[in-house]
Design a protein around this motif. Structure first.
Motif, PDB file in Angstrom:
ATOM      1  N   ASP A 297       0.821  -1.229   0.000  1.00  0.00           N
ATOM      2  CA  ASP A 297       0.000   0.000   0.000  1.00  0.00           C
ATOM      3  C   ASP A 297       0.850   1.272   0.000  1.00  0.00           C
ATOM      4  OD1 ASP A 297      -2.280  -1.729   0.299  1.00  0.00           O
ATOM      5  OD2 ASP A 297      -1.788  -1.868   2.416  1.00  0.00           O
ATOM      6  N   VAL A 298       1.864   1.288  -0.842  1.00  0.00           N
ATOM      7  CA  VAL A 298       2.741   2.460  -0.942  1.00  0.00           C
ATOM      8  C   VAL A 298       2.247   3.343  -2.084  1.00  0.00           C
ATOM      9  CG1 VAL A 298       5.092   3.275  -1.288  1.00  0.00           C
ATOM     10  CG2 VAL A 298       4.689   1.104  -0.097  1.00  0.00           C
ATOM     11  N   PRO A 299       1.750   4.555  -1.794  1.00  0.00           N
ATOM     12  CA  PRO A 299       1.305   5.446  -2.872  1.00  0.00           C
ATOM     13  C   PRO A 299       2.486   5.879  -3.750  1.00  0.00           C
ATOM     14  CG  PRO A 299       0.482   6.171  -0.725  1.00  0.00           C
ATOM     15  CD  PRO A 299       1.530   5.142  -0.461  1.00  0.00           C
ATOM     16  N   ASP A 300       2.197   6.228  -4.998  1.00  0.00           N
ATOM     17  CA  ASP A 300       3.257   6.633  -5.929  1.00  0.00           C
ATOM     18  C   ASP A 300       4.079   7.786  -5.373  1.00  0.00           C
ATOM     19  OD1 ASP A 300       2.573   4.700  -7.714  1.00  0.00           O
ATOM     20  OD2 ASP A 300       1.479   6.018  -9.085  1.00  0.00           O
ATOM     21  N   GLU A 301       3.430   8.720  -4.701  1.00  0.00           N
ATOM     22  CA  GLU A 301       4.158   9.898  -4.223  1.00  0.00           C
ATOM     23  C   GLU A 301       5.141   9.566  -3.097  1.00  0.00           C
ATOM     24  OE1 GLU A 301      -0.047  10.123  -2.306  1.00  0.00           O
ATOM     25  OE2 GLU A 301       0.868   9.547  -4.231  1.00  0.00           O
ATOM     26  N   ASN A 302       5.026   8.352  -2.519  1.00  0.00           N
ATOM     27  CA  ASN A 302       5.941   7.959  -1.444  1.00  0.00           C
ATOM     28  C   ASN A 302       7.089   7.068  -1.906  1.00  0.00           C
ATOM     29  OD1 ASN A 302       4.270   9.335   0.282  1.00  0.00           O
ATOM     30  ND2 ASN A 302       3.431   7.534   1.308  1.00  0.00           N
ATOM     31  N   LEU A 303       7.008   6.586  -3.145  1.00  0.00           N
ATOM     32  CA  LEU A 303       7.961   5.573  -3.592  1.00  0.00           C
ATOM     33  C   LEU A 303       9.402   6.068  -3.570  1.00  0.00           C
ATOM     34  CD1 LEU A 303       6.385   3.588  -6.568  1.00  0.00           C
ATOM     35  CD2 LEU A 303       7.374   2.657  -4.463  1.00  0.00           C
ATOM     36  N   ASP A 304       9.653   7.232  -4.131  1.00  0.00           N
ATOM     37  CA  ASP A 304      11.030   7.718  -4.216  1.00  0.00           C
ATOM     38  C   ASP A 304      11.648   7.886  -2.837  1.00  0.00           C
ATOM     39  OD1 ASP A 304      10.942   7.705  -6.962  1.00  0.00           O
ATOM     40  OD2 ASP A 304      10.544   9.863  -7.160  1.00  0.00           O
ATOM     41  N   ASP A 305      10.887   8.448  -1.909  1.00  0.00           N
ATOM     42  CA  ASP A 305      11.422   8.642  -0.564  1.00  0.00           C
ATOM     43  C   ASP A 305      11.657   7.299   0.135  1.00  0.00           C
ATOM     44  OD1 ASP A 305      11.430  11.384  -0.844  1.00  0.00           O
ATOM     45  OD2 ASP A 305       9.487  11.671   0.124  1.00  0.00           O
ATOM     46  N   LEU A 306      10.743   6.361  -0.080  1.00  0.00           N
ATOM     47  CA  LEU A 306      10.939   5.029   0.492  1.00  0.00           C
ATOM     48  C   LEU A 306      12.218   4.390  -0.040  1.00  0.00           C
ATOM     49  CD1 LEU A 306      10.205   2.347   1.886  1.00  0.00           C
ATOM     50  CD2 LEU A 306       8.657   1.872  -0.015  1.00  0.00           C
ATOM     51  N   LEU A 307      12.389   4.421  -1.339  1.00  0.00           N
ATOM     52  CA  LEU A 307      13.547   3.773  -1.954  1.00  0.00           C
ATOM     53  C   LEU A 307      14.849   4.477  -1.606  1.00  0.00           C
ATOM     54  CD1 LEU A 307      12.005   2.980  -5.452  1.00  0.00           C
ATOM     55  CD2 LEU A 307      12.319   1.409  -3.528  1.00  0.00           C
ATOM     56  N   ALA A 308      14.761   5.711  -1.154  1.00  0.00           N
ATOM     57  CA  ALA A 308      15.965   6.458  -0.782  1.00  0.00           C
ATOM     58  C   ALA A 308      16.372   6.247   0.668  1.00  0.00           C
ATOM     59  CB  ALA A 308      15.740   7.952  -1.031  1.00  0.00           C
ATOM     60  N   GLU A 309      15.571   5.505   1.424  1.00  0.00           N
ATOM     61  CA  GLU A 309      15.914   5.257   2.822  1.00  0.00           C
ATOM     62  C   GLU A 309      17.257   4.524   2.909  1.00  0.00           C
ATOM     63  OE1 GLU A 309      14.752   5.826   5.846  1.00  0.00           O
ATOM     64  OE2 GLU A 309      12.990   7.014   5.283  1.00  0.00           O
ATOM     65  N   PRO A 310      18.185   4.985   3.735  1.00  0.00           N
ATOM     66  CA  PRO A 310      19.506   4.345   3.822  1.00  0.00           C
ATOM     67  C   PRO A 310      19.455   2.863   4.181  1.00  0.00           C
ATOM     68  CG  PRO A 310      19.534   6.492   4.896  1.00  0.00           C
ATOM     69  CD  PRO A 310      18.104   6.211   4.551  1.00  0.00           C
ATOM     70  N   LEU A 311      18.471   2.445   4.987  1.00  0.00           N
ATOM     71  CA  LEU A 311      18.407   1.046   5.401  1.00  0.00           C
ATOM     72  C   LEU A 311      18.152   0.113   4.215  1.00  0.00           C
ATOM     73  CD1 LEU A 311      18.651  -0.706   7.921  1.00  0.00           C
ATOM     74  CD2 LEU A 311      16.166  -0.530   8.211  1.00  0.00           C
ATOM     75  N   LEU A 312      17.599   0.659   3.120  1.00  0.00           N
ATOM     76  CA  LEU A 312      17.333  -0.177   1.957  1.00  0.00           C
ATOM     77  C   LEU A 312      18.604  -0.516   1.175  1.00  0.00           C
ATOM     78  CD1 LEU A 312      14.431   0.457   2.756  1.00  0.00           C
ATOM     79  CD2 LEU A 312      13.887   0.589   0.321  1.00  0.00           C
ATOM     80  N   GLU A 313      19.734   0.043   1.603  1.00  0.00           N
ATOM     81  CA  GLU A 313      20.995  -0.440   1.053  1.00  0.00           C
ATOM     82  C   GLU A 313      21.326  -1.827   1.599  1.00  0.00           C
ATOM     83  OE1 GLU A 313      24.073   2.387   1.676  1.00  0.00           O
ATOM     84  OE2 GLU A 313      22.962   4.059   0.788  1.00  0.00           O
ATOM     85  N   THR A 314      20.862  -2.094   2.805  1.00  0.00           N
ATOM     86  CA  THR A 314      21.061  -3.418   3.408  1.00  0.00           C
ATOM     87  C   THR A 314      19.947  -4.371   3.010  1.00  0.00           C
ATOM     88  OG1 THR A 314      22.188  -2.444   5.309  1.00  0.00           O
ATOM     89  CG2 THR A 314      21.307  -4.664   5.589  1.00  0.00           C
ATOM     90  N   TYR A 315      18.707  -3.902   3.103  1.00  0.00           N
ATOM     91  CA  TYR A 315      17.537  -4.719   2.737  1.00  0.00           C
ATOM     92  C   TYR A 315      17.049  -4.202   1.388  1.00  0.00           C
ATOM     93  CZ  TYR A 315      18.096  -5.773   7.641  1.00  0.00           C
ATOM     94  OH  TYR A 315      18.634  -6.139   8.851  1.00  0.00           O
ATOM     95  N   SER A 316      17.703  -4.672   0.350  1.00  0.00           N
ATOM     96  CA  SER A 316      17.568  -4.038  -0.959  1.00  0.00           C
ATOM     97  C   SER A 316      16.355  -4.533  -1.739  1.00  0.00           C
ATOM     98  CB  SER A 316      18.836  -4.305  -1.782  1.00  0.00           C
ATOM     99  OG  SER A 316      18.683  -3.823  -3.098  1.00  0.00           O
ATOM    100  N   PRO A 317      15.683  -3.633  -2.468  1.00  0.00           N
ATOM    101  CA  PRO A 317      14.651  -4.055  -3.409  1.00  0.00           C
ATOM    102  C   PRO A 317      15.234  -4.497  -4.756  1.00  0.00           C
ATOM    103  CG  PRO A 317      14.752  -1.671  -3.355  1.00  0.00           C
ATOM    104  CD  PRO A 317      15.738  -2.158  -2.325  1.00  0.00           C
TER     105      PRO A 317
END
Length: 591
Positions: A376-396
């Protein structure tokens, strides 16, 4: 004669175990009579508690299994908080520190180093948010696995999530189905990907269509008797039954009752549905189900909708694992994150819960590839979500060698395991990323490491299957791995061919490097690795297994003796700080 376990269960089993757990917790670990440990630990499993291995007395693993791995908003956070508060042991893991949770290959979460004295408080915290450890282990209905993005996916034929919830609500705490001959594993799939992995479950509902009274109905074909354990894997077999979603719970109860009444209670090794299907055949299973357990006429199987299954199918360019950004039918997205070997540090888990709340609905879902999904991630939130530093470890978008890495618990906590697994698989994957280029066109490659033949890491359905063994090298005992090739699910599922035996663990990365080099040299066109293996006999494949030492060094190679913890400096059994109270104070051995 019934087995010891059957006799223990006859004395006490099911929901009554809760009272005994709470009494022992109030009195402390030492109140469990030593000569009754085996009986009580077997019973505790019904409430999701496994006693850890020798040398770790007084510590337990706690498993929580939400149906289809769906954790409602707030539930993942509670698990993270519990890991942070209670899942800290007397020694730190060198890769993961102290305090973490494990996502399993059955869409559950496991917490380790749990003290029995803390269990009632943990149960209360879980129940406050609608979670439970009931029947997460033991001889009854385990967690119902299924499509982790049911209701959020564009590839659904039927809502598998609704059926998984119905089965969970019907058969958890159901006294008529709480004491089965052995564990009972059920999968529900409603999509094209096949992420329920029904082929390797005792009971599988697979999407199908059938014309009934002139109307095309979408529902499920029924398969039974799948499983991977020990050296006797089976794919679930078709019993020629189609059910509508409304009939599925009754049929599931009928098959569970059939196993309850006819399964082997004298030999636990043979007490699985796959062996009953071997003995009877699918036709007799269907006949007895109809005659004794279902009071309506069973429909014959409908048109199978499994042909496009891609989850764990071993395709060259697969990636059908829900990792990455994917569209939901409602216009939002779900984002799958890779969790290397399924382990998440408690601090990271708390931060991931914050991220799920901030950018999505707060819901977190677990997959059978040990990964997590934010929905349930709206389009307007995607870029900020993907930019979260923790996603370097838990990568999409992880490297294929890390995306495809799965490992079981291993000797860290499991008494059945022969070798260290999770830390080793992390090191394997890093070395492979740094040293090997995948052949052209191959961007999906699965390596599963299981510490023994119990197959908790599902090794038989991986491109490269690794199974714990022992051997000798230069005159010394060392940990070793059997090597299998070419397993996978999909339209025509196949188990891996075991073609390499007892390869010393430090030579396994070199073996994989040589294997992929040989594959690249002789593959035909864009042939996937699984297709390549299927086209060759075992002798040809064995010639491709070339063990070789490299610059990879394995710190656990000589962990062949029994230790209280494979990562401790003082690791002999008599060095163990257990048993201990929750504050770490040792309990005298003469108590």
């Amino acid at each position: 004669m019934p087995s010891d376990v059957e006799n223990w269960k006859d004395e006490l089993y099911g929901t009554d175990i809760r009272e005994a757990i709470e009494e022992f917790a109030a009195s402390g670990w030492e109140s469990i009579p030593e000569d009754e440990h085996d009986a009580w630990f077997e019973r505790f499993k019904w409430y999701g508690l496994y006693h850890q291995r020798a040398g770790q007395e007084s510590y337990f693993m706690l498993r929580v299994g939400p149906p289809s791995g769906v954790l409602q908003p707030g539930q993942f956070r509670i698990l993270a908080e519990l890991a942070n508060e209670y899942s800290n042991g007397p020694a730190a893991n060198p890769e993961f520190g102290n305090g973490w949770l494990d996502v399993t290959t059955r869409q559950a979460v496991q917490l380790h180093w749990i003290n029995l004295e803390d269990v009632p408080a943990i149960f209360d915290r879980l129940e406050d948010v609608g979670l439970s450890a009931v029947q997460a282990c033991g001889d009854s209905w385990r967690n119902i696995v299924g499509c982790p993005v049911a209701g959020k996916d564009e590839h659904e034929h039927v809502d598998a999530g609704a059926l998984a919830d119905d089965l969970h609500d019907t058969f958890k705490r159901n006294e008529a189905h709480s004491n089965l001959p052995r564990k009972w594993k059920v999968a529900v799939t409603g999509c094209d990907e096949g992420c329920g992995q029904g082929d390797i479950n005792d009971l599988a509902f697979e999407p199908a269509e059938k014309e009934i009274d002139g109307e095309t109905m979408t529902g499920y074909n029924v398969r039974v008797g799948g499983g991977l354990a020990r050296n006797e894997p089976r794919f679930a077999r078709d019993i020629d039954v189609f059910v509508t979603p409304e009939q599925a719970v009754d049929v599931a109860g009928g098959i569970s009752g059939l196993f309850r009444d006819y399964g082997n209670r004298e030999n636990r090794y043979a007490a699985r549905m796959k062996f009953l299907v071997d003995e009877w055949g699918p036709e007799k299973v269907r006949d007895v189900l109809q005659e004794e357990y279902v009071d309506f006429d069973l429909e014959t199987a409908g048109e199978d909708l499994r042909s496009s299954y891609s989850y764990n199918a071993g395709e060259a360019a697969g990636k059908h694992d829900h990792v990455g950004v994917h569209d939901q039918p409602d216009g939002d997205s779900y984002v799958g994150l890779n969790v290397l070997v399924g382990r998440i540090g408690a601090a990271d888990a708390l931060e991931l819960a914050d991220i799920a709340d901030e950018y999505g609905s707060g819901e977190v879902r677990l997959t059978q590839r040990q990964n997590i999904i934010f929905t349930d991630v709206p389009d307007e939130n995607l870029d900020d979500l993907l930019a979260e530093p923790l996603l370097e470890t838990y990568s999409p978008d992880p490297h294929p060698f890390q995306r495809g890495s799965i490992a079981c618990t291993g000797t860290e906590f499991c008494s059945l395991s022969i070798v260290e697994t999770k830390n080793r698989q992390v090191r394997f994957s890093r070395w492979l990323v740094e040293n090997i280029d995948l052949p052209e066109g191959v961007d999906d490659f699965h390596i599963h490491l299981s510490g023994c033949t119990a197959s908790c890491a599902q090794p038989q359905i991986a491109d490269v299957s690794l199974r714990g063994m022992k051997t000798r090298k230069d005159g010394e005992p060392v940990e070793a791995l059997d090597i299998g090739l070419g397993g996978g699910l999909g339209e025509n599922p196949q188990f891996a061919s075991w073609v390499g035996e007892r390869v010393p663990v430090d030579e396994v990365p070199g073996t994989i490097a040589n294997l992929l080099e040989n594959f690249a040299a002789v593959r035909e066109g864009e042939e996937s690795f699984r297709e390549f293996v299927a086209a060759r006999d075992d002798d040809e494949l064995a010639d491709l297994i070339e063990p070789e030492e490299t610059d990879y060094e394995d710190p656990y190679m000589h962990n062949t003796k029994r230790t209280w913890y494979p990562y401790a400096d003082q690791d002999a059994l008599d060095e163990s700080p257990a048993p201990a109270t929750p504050d770490g104070s040792p309990i005298p051995s003469d108590d």
